[in-house]
Design an enzyme around this catalytic site. Structure first.
Site, PDB file in Angstrom:
ATOM      1  N   MET A 276       2.130  31.278 -19.936  1.00  0.00           N
ATOM      2  CA  MET A 276       0.701  31.253 -19.627  1.00  0.00           C
ATOM      3  C   MET A 276       0.429  30.391 -18.409  1.00  0.00           C
ATOM      4  SD  MET A 276      -2.255  32.288 -20.348  1.00  0.00           S
ATOM      5  CE  MET A 276      -3.648  31.803 -19.366  1.00  0.00           C
ATOM      6  N   GLU A 277      -0.415  30.939 -17.532  1.00  0.00           N
ATOM      7  CA  GLU A 277      -0.624  30.363 -16.200  1.00  0.00           C
ATOM      8  C   GLU A 277      -1.694  29.287 -16.118  1.00  0.00           C
ATOM      9  OE1 GLU A 277      -1.479  33.609 -17.075  1.00  0.00           O
ATOM     10  OE2 GLU A 277      -3.389  34.169 -16.181  1.00  0.00           O
ATOM     11  N   ASN A 278      -1.967  28.534 -17.189  1.00  0.00           N
ATOM     12  CA  ASN A 278      -3.007  27.504 -17.146  1.00  0.00           C
ATOM     13  C   ASN A 278      -2.917  26.690 -15.858  1.00  0.00           C
ATOM     14  OD1 ASN A 278      -3.270  28.080 -20.062  1.00  0.00           O
ATOM     15  ND2 ASN A 278      -1.318  27.005 -20.156  1.00  0.00           N
ATOM     16  N   HIS A 310       5.964  34.734 -11.798  1.00  0.00           N
ATOM     17  CA  HIS A 310       4.727  35.398 -12.225  1.00  0.00           C
ATOM     18  C   HIS A 310       3.631  34.364 -12.497  1.00  0.00           C
ATOM     19  CE1 HIS A 310       2.439  38.621 -14.394  1.00  0.00           C
ATOM     20  NE2 HIS A 310       1.973  37.563 -15.055  1.00  0.00           N
ATOM     21  N   GLU A 311       3.951  33.366 -13.295  1.00  0.00           N
ATOM     22  CA  GLU A 311       2.923  32.370 -13.647  1.00  0.00           C
ATOM     23  C   GLU A 311       2.513  31.583 -12.408  1.00  0.00           C
ATOM     24  OE1 GLU A 311       1.767  33.043 -16.449  1.00  0.00           O
ATOM     25  OE2 GLU A 311       3.513  34.159 -17.162  1.00  0.00           O
ATOM     26  N   HIS A 314       0.110  33.543 -10.271  1.00  0.00           N
ATOM     27  CA  HIS A 314      -1.246  33.592 -10.839  1.00  0.00           C
ATOM     28  C   HIS A 314      -2.144  32.500 -10.251  1.00  0.00           C
ATOM     29  CE1 HIS A 314      -1.650  36.720 -13.774  1.00  0.00           C
ATOM     30  NE2 HIS A 314      -0.740  36.281 -14.608  1.00  0.00           N
TER      31      HIS A 314
HETATM   32  N1  0A1 Z   1      -1.626  35.672 -18.850  1.00  0.00           N
HETATM   33  C1  0A1 Z   1      -0.293  35.536 -19.356  1.00  0.00           C
HETATM   34  C2  0A1 Z   1       0.009  36.258 -20.602  1.00  0.00           C
HETATM   35  C3  0A1 Z   1      -0.611  35.808 -21.847  1.00  0.00           C
HETATM   36  C4  0A1 Z   1      -1.654  36.513 -22.376  1.00  0.00           C
HETATM   37  C5  0A1 Z   1      -2.181  36.232 -23.599  1.00  0.00           C
HETATM   38  C6  0A1 Z   1      -1.633  35.193 -24.268  1.00  0.00           C
HETATM   39  O1  0A1 Z   1      -2.113  34.907 -25.521  1.00  0.00           O
HETATM   40  C7  0A1 Z   1      -2.829  35.882 -26.152  1.00  0.00           C
HETATM   41  C8  0A1 Z   1      -0.590  34.448 -23.764  1.00  0.00           C
HETATM   42  C9  0A1 Z   1      -0.096  34.766 -22.530  1.00  0.00           C
HETATM   43  C10 0A1 Z   1       0.650  36.170 -18.353  1.00  0.00           C
HETATM   44  O2  0A1 Z   1       0.331  37.202 -17.807  1.00  0.00           O
HETATM   45  O3  0A1 Z   1       1.714  35.645 -18.163  1.00  0.00           O
HETATM   46 ZN    ZN Z   2       0.220  37.446 -15.975  1.00  0.00          ZN
END
Ligand code: 0A1
Ligand code: ZN
Length: 877
Positions: A276-278, A310-311, A314
């Site tokens: 996850m790209e926080n 990828h992250e 983002h």
């Molecule tokens: N945005 C992240 C993927 C991701 C999506 C939902 C999540 O929890 C429901 C966790 C991660 C990516 O594209 O890497």
């Molecule tokens: Zn993504």
């Protein structure tokens, strides 16, 4: 009340629609959060600077999302505590009817991360606190407008016991830290970039860190930190190298620099997805960040590189420019997948990366696009957004961006992406805005192109040709159509680039280019040709479609040998194999004896002996199309016949080419120490493919070779390949021996043991279900851990078709039981595991009945989560 009665009175979740989108009534300029983490509970103090949205006319109530699990302790506006009369609350929202135009809202909430098994919001993973807020997890932390078009600056203080949680992290830069009472401490983080709540993150734990730094193109120094458990500290180097490569690549290819002073990644073992790209604080599934030669396969090394990139990417495509609403999810995901796949292509072999991506697209995404959950890249409605983190949003979305890249060329595409980032920095926007930037930068009209975002389904392109020998004129006629998908019966023609080459009989390329297909039928002519060419069509898989042309085997062999496009060379080989296998499946079903044509043996021998070829390419050329791909292509999926035919061919090719396999095996064996570079990976890929064929001969001497490789391997690629090949071979006793040995060596490594589970779950030999059920009792199996569920349950249901589709329905029931068990505990994972059952329409009648009965049983359960309800009800519709 009877079971049925309670069902009927249960309210079914309602979909939400893109057409109903409304801008938010209130904006949050500043969000101040204070977390007090305790063993039993966590207190969250939120202070929000709220302002009426000038873009919305009229007075609206303030609506804050809040999950039913939130315990609201105190709520005040400008210091005045609200009483219960001042607000109302339902399952999802807190409404405050009367609020000023500008005010400070303070809210104290109590939550219980220790009890959170859904792994959304704040939860505990192996003793450490961590968060997952995308898409709608933040509402499980505090009351907030949890929608991506509300972007706020965040300041976060985390307070916890100093001994248990020495590391306290959140987004942005650390600005203050200190001691608190009772052996506690705190750290305050400040993130100057406005962001939606889904990018919020917090981590608290006893973590080790690998540190490095990076100097950006403009000369700023960025601190890089990757956190993990102390025992995994030696497995973080590859991720760090990948991160630095990604940072450089994004500067060079997109002109994008990192913006904060610090970039952190944290590895956690309990995670629903990959990573996850926080903002500034990525949280990663350990499976996507840890890597070491001894414990990690080549494929996993490459996955780590790709996911880290990828992250990181983002940060611009997702964070600086984010999505207006969740219907626009592919705005960030499609674009970012395109970016990471180009990065991986540049770091490794471009052709191999394309082959891998397309194989996945053509098997899994095409199947999704043909199933009951099919949806456009920009969906029109959903019940639960978590169900839309799909191959369509990610992979097909990336293909759509790739088509823009093909239509515009790299340089103009870059102008378009520069314009997009410049125009929308700090905004929450739509896929239309993305395409508009590409249109404005190029002067092209993409009105028709945008149908790729709004129409679901995999288009078909049928090609025929004609040749005027007297004039030397060749013409190609392309006809496109697209099958109906749920809610969309009629489709309009797509605008698609069809890259092509025209190849002469001697293999010379006469002409190449890109055709733009826009009508339902279009003819393209080519003048002044010396002979009738063989068309090489859809080079590089230039559009995500099913293209057919009545190729003869001779034409395919010519392309296999001479096509100037590496992808199409591979695809020609695949077409030859698919044609043969489809014929053999028919023969098998008709009770005829199967036979391997000599021509196939000859062409494979030629490829195998051609030392000038990249071994990775050879490995791909000589890998038979997967059972999943054959299933996707079939009218009615005959699971056992597909398996039997593929096994027959594997064995026949193994025997016919045994000396050549052995020679290739030896040629690719090396004494060099392990390295995950593309060339070494390629060698190992071919070597292990050869080993698989050698084992398929069932000769004891060749089993010894595999066992030797298992014991001597200095890396997981070779060891794991030997393990799975032997376990899945006819050498059952040896298989068990290696499994036991592997367990002894690796029982302390969670990720390695996931492989051990998966190898057994995907073993097609009879008795798999019983073995899987026994493994569920293994002390290392943990039903709360998604990686374990994926290794055992998902591997059995999705990668062991023969066992999952057992005629007595036992596989279906097994999955149904798991769905019911996980429905409330982890709805996201439950809904994802369901996929194989949703494809029931593709199987023979008897299987259909058993599969739908299982879906009905799930649907009849009380209190279905939205996630499971949506997938099951749409599958049965
Ligand atoms: N945005 C992240 C993927 C991701 C999506 C939902 C999540 O929890 C429901 C966790 C991660 C990516 O594209 O890497
Ligand atoms: Zn993504």
């Amino acid at each position: 009340m009877s079971q049925q009665g309670s069902q009927q009175s249960q309210q079914q979740p309602e979909p939400i629609y893109l057409k109903d989108y409304k801008a938010p009534a209130y904006l949050i300029d500043h969000t101040d959060l204070r977390f007090e983490l305790y063993e039993e509970e966590t207190l969250v103090r939120a202070t929000l600077k709220v302002r009426r949205n000038p873009a919305r006319s009229g007075k609206s109530p303030l609506e804050l999302h809040g999950h039913e699990s939130l315990e609201l302790c105190r709520l005040s506006i400008d210091g005045e505590v609200l009483s219960e009369r001042d607000f109302s609350r339902d399952d999802e929202l807190l409404h405050i009817a009367d609020v000023p135009d500008e005010f400070v809202l303070e809210c104290l909430t109590r939550i219980h991360p220790q009890l959170n098994t859904a792994l959304e919001g704040l939860y505990k993973s192996d003793g450490m606190f961590c968060t997952q807020c995308e898409a709608e997890g933040f509402r499980r932390i505090t009351f907030y407008p949890d929608r991506p078009d509300v972007m706020s600056v965040f300041r976060t203080t985390v307070e916890a016991d100093r001994k248990l949680y020495p590391v306290l992290l959140s987004n942005g830069n650390p600005v203050e830290s200190g001691s608190a009472d009772d052996g506690r401490h705190f750290v305050t983080w400040d993130d100057p970039f406005p962001k939606p709540a889904y990018l919020f993150a917090l981590v608290a734990g006893d973590l080790a860190v690998l540190e490095d730094s990076y100097i950006t193109a403009s000369g700023r120094k960025v601190k890089l930190q990757i956190y993990g458990e102390n025992k995994d500290l030696d497995k973080l180097d590859h991720a760090m190298l990948s991160l630095k490569n990604a940072m450089r690549w994004d500067e060079e290819v997109y002109g994008r620099e990192y913006d904060l002073d610090i970039y952190m990644i944290v590895a956690v073992d309990f995670f629903n997805m990959g990573a996850m790209e926080n903002k500034g604080l990525n949280i990663f599934n350990t499976s996507c960040v840890l890597a070491s030669p001894r414990t990690t396969t080549d494929a996993a090394f490459q996955r780590v590189e790709g996911v880290v990139a990828h992250e990181y990417f983002h940060n611009w495509s997702g964070n600086r420019v984010t999505c207006r609403d969740w219907f626009q999810l592919s705005l960030k995901e499609g674009f970012t997948v395109f970016r990471d796949s180009e990065f991986s292509a540049d770091m490794n072999s471009r052709t191999v990366k394309r082959i891998e991506d397309v194989s996945m697209l053509r098997t899994a995404q095409f199947a999704e696009d043909a199933g009951p959950m099919a949806h456009p890249v920009r969906p029109e409605s959903f019940i639960e957004i978590s169900n839309f983190y799909t191959l369509t949003i990610y992979e097909k979305g990336a293909e759509v961006v790739r088509m823009l890249h093909t239509l515009l060329g790299a340089e103009t595409f870059r102008k378009g992406s520069d314009l997009y980032f410049e125009r929308h920095d700090g905004q929450a926007v739509t896929t239309d805005d993305f395409v508009q930037a590409m249109a404005d930068a190029s002067g092209r009209d993409f009105t028709q192109f945008k149908r790729w975002y709004s129409q679901a389904g995999t288009p078909r392109v049928e090609v025929s040709d004609s040749w005027d020998a007297a004039k030397g004129v060749y013409s190609l006629t392309l006809r496109q159509s697209c099958p109906a998908t749920p809610g969309q019966t009629e489709k309009l023609p797509f605008h698609m680039p069809v890259a092509y080459g025209l190849v002469a009989q001697n293999g010379v390329e006469l002409e190449a280019g890109v055709l733009e297909l826009t009508d339902s039928e279009q003819t393209f002519t080519f003048d002044d040709l010396p002979e009738k060419p063989v068309p090489s069509l859809l080079r590089g898989f230039s559009a995500p479609v099913k293209l057919s042309y009545p190729y003869s085997d001779e034409q395919l062999l010519l392309l296999l040998k001479h096509d100037g496009d590496g992808f199409n060379r591979w695809d020609a080989g695949q077409r030859i194999a698919v044609n043969l296998m489809q014929q053999l499946i028919e023969d098998h079903l008709a009770g005829k004896a199967l036979s391997l044509p000599d021509a196939m043996v000859d062409s494979w021998r030629a490829v195998l002996n051609d030392e000038s070829l990249d071994p990775a390419m050879v490995a791909h050329l000589l890998r038979l199309p997967s059972e999943a791909y054959l299933a996707e292509l079939a009218e009615v999926i005959q699971v056992d016949a597909i398996h039997a035919v593929r096994e027959f061919l594997r064995k026949a090719l193994a025997v016919a080419l045994q000396p050549e396999w052995l020679e290739a095996y030896k040629r690719c064996t090396s004494d060099e120490p392990y390295s995950p570079d593309a060339e070494s990976c390629a060698r190992r890929a071919l070597k292990n493919l050869a080993l698989g064929y050698l084992l398929a001969t069932d000769e004891d001497a060749l089993l010894a070779l595999a066992e030797e490789q298992f014991v001597d391997a200095d890396n997981m690629t070779d060891q794991q390949a030997a393990l799975s090949l032997v376990v899945h071979s006819g050498f059952r006793e040896a298989g068990q021996r290696l499994l036991d040995d592997f367990h002894t060596r690796w029982h302390h490594e969670a990720l390695v043991m996931n492989q051990w589970f998966a190898v057994q779950a995907s073993d097609p030999w009879s008795g798999a279900l019983e073995r899987v059920k026994t493994l569920q009792e293994h002390p290392l199996f943990d039903a709360k851990n998604p990686n374990k569920l994926r290794s055992l349950v998902a591997a059995f249901c999705a990668q062991n078709p023969v066992s999952f589709h057992a005629q007595d329905g036992s596989g279906y029931r097994y999955l149904g039981d798991w769905i019911i068990k996980l429905n409330k505990k982890n709805p996201q994972i439950a809904a994802r595991l369901l996929t194989p059952l949703t494809r029931w329409k593709r199987y023979p009648q008897a299987a259909q009945q058993l599969m739908t009965a299982e879906l009905e049983r799930i649907l009849a359960q009380p209190e279905l989560s939205k996630d499971v309800y949506e997938v099951v009800s749409k599958s049965l519709a």
